[in-house]
Design a protein around this motif. Structure first.
Motif, PDB file in Angstrom:
ATOM      1  N   ILE A 236       1.825   2.279   3.631  1.00 33.63           N
ATOM      2  CA  ILE A 236       2.706   1.110   4.548  1.00 33.63           C
ATOM      3  C   ILE A 236       3.239   1.560   5.540  1.00 33.63           C
ATOM      4  O   ILE A 236       4.421   1.958   5.281  1.00 33.63           O
TER       5      ILE A 236
ATOM      6  N   ASN B 187       0.189  -3.865   4.084  1.00 34.98           N
ATOM      7  CA  ASN B 187       0.255  -2.596   4.460  1.00 34.98           C
ATOM      8  C   ASN B 187       0.230  -2.298   5.981  1.00 34.98           C
ATOM      9  O   ASN B 187       0.584  -0.985   6.534  1.00 34.98           O
TER      10      ASN B 187
ATOM     11  N   SER C 102       0.817  -1.178  -0.261  1.00 40.37           N
ATOM     12  CA  SER C 102       0.058   0.051  -0.086  1.00 40.37           C
ATOM     13  C   SER C 102       0.899   1.228  -0.288  1.00 40.37           C
ATOM     14  O   SER C 102       2.328   0.728   0.567  1.00 40.37           O
TER      15      SER C 102
END
Length: 329
Positions: free
Chosen positions: A39, A127, A36
């Motif tokens: 993250i 993430n 992501s």
């Protein structure tokens, strides 16, 4: 695997597969897909925020170690595709130090070391991550002592005021994953064992570990039998006898064709006020992030025991914290 690429058969296949794609197949750009944008990646040495910084760090590592391989030994996981899954991934990495980087000028050293990483994934993206490399094993193979390496790193990063600060609860950043794992019996049993040891009940080793237990510990040290386990945990706890021990996350699993397994992420937070593996007590406030894996088995009927144990923390980051609080640099 709802929400994940259908080419992955299950969650371990996803974790092992994307690791190979990114590192060995050089598909670093797939990090835009698999990680992501925001993250949080925590390692004992630092907290890295954002996928772009992860990509930069990945490229720097591959520049320094261009032939690096990551061999997946196990993935111990919990959760569901719908709610998100947490993998505790154990890797053996091989690499040759061929270019200048965070470990200094190229030495040509051929390395072998372990990594343990906890990753939270949902909708085909990671993430949130906790990552521990066996830095003690890496630097020793290059001829460094972990304390000397930490001191040199502080100097190369611009001195105590400017260097990258190791992970502590004070600089940690919150991520999206708030889970604590699962309630499987093997995770609970392993958490109980380590909690007993950290409360100075060293008799738990003889009671709960197989007499022929194989241990794989910090510094690339392989041991066999109760004495190796006792020396490792005693040496760590003796350095921080009053630090708070916390099990941050626990997973247990019963999988077909695999032994019962457990994965724990744990921490010690307190003063270096005892004699142990970190030498004379300095009074430094230290955070130790650890990940441990265990395999259980029943060699003798009715006596399931802990037969293999893998534990990592980063010795160099512990030394860096100690040195930054007043010991000679």
């Amino acid at each position: 695997m709802k929400g994940f690429d259908p080419k992955f058969r299950d969650f371990p296949d996803y974790i092992i597969g994307i690791t190979k794609e990114i590192w060995e197949d050089r598909a670093i750009a797939t990090l835009h897909e698999y990680y992501s944008d925001d993250i949080v990646v925590r390692s004992p040495g630092s907290v890295v925020l954002g996928n772009q910084n992860v990509i930069g760090a990945t490229m720097a590592t591959l520049a320094e170690f261009p032939d690096r391989q990551l061999l997946g030994e196990d993935v111990i996981w919990s959760g569901t595709p719908e709610e998100g899954m947490l993998s505790s991934h154990r890797i053996i990495s091989t690499a040759t130090h061929l270019a200048e980087g965070v470990y200094g000028k190229p030495t040509g050293t051929k390395l072998r070391y372990r990594i343990l990483a906890d990753c939270h994934a949902i909708d085909n993206q990671i993430n949130d991550e906790w990552l521990i490399r066996d830095q003690g094993a890496i630097v020793r193979q290059m001829g460094w002592d972990p304390k000397e390496y930490a001191a040199d790193l502080i100097a190369r990063e611009g001195g105590p005021e400017n260097c990258v600060k190791p992970l502590t609860p004070e600089i940690d950043q919150p991520g999206p994953y708030k889970g604590r794992g699962n309630d499987n019996e093997w995770g609970q049993r392993y958490a109980d064992i380590l909690t007993r040891i950290m409360k100075a009940d060293m008799g738990a080793i003889g009671a709960e570990y197989d007499r022929a237990v194989q241990s794989e510990y910090v510094g690339g040290v392989t041991g066999h039998g109760w004495d190796s386990v006792d020396r490792f945990w005693m040496g760590l706890r003796a350095s921080f006898p009053n630090a708070e021990f916390r099990v941050e996350h626990q997973i247990g699993r019963d999988d077909p064709n695999m032994p019962p397994r457990a994965a724990l992420r744990w921490s010690l937070w307190g003063k270096h006020d005892g004699w142990g593996v970190f030498g004379a007590p300095t009074g430094a406030q230290v955070y130790v992030l650890g990940i441990s894996h265990a395999e259980f088995g029943e060699l003798i009927s009715g006596e399931p025991k802990l037969r293999r144990e893998y534990t990592l923390f980063d010795e160099t980051s512990v030394w860096k914290q100690i040195l930054l609080q007043g010991a000679e640099v």
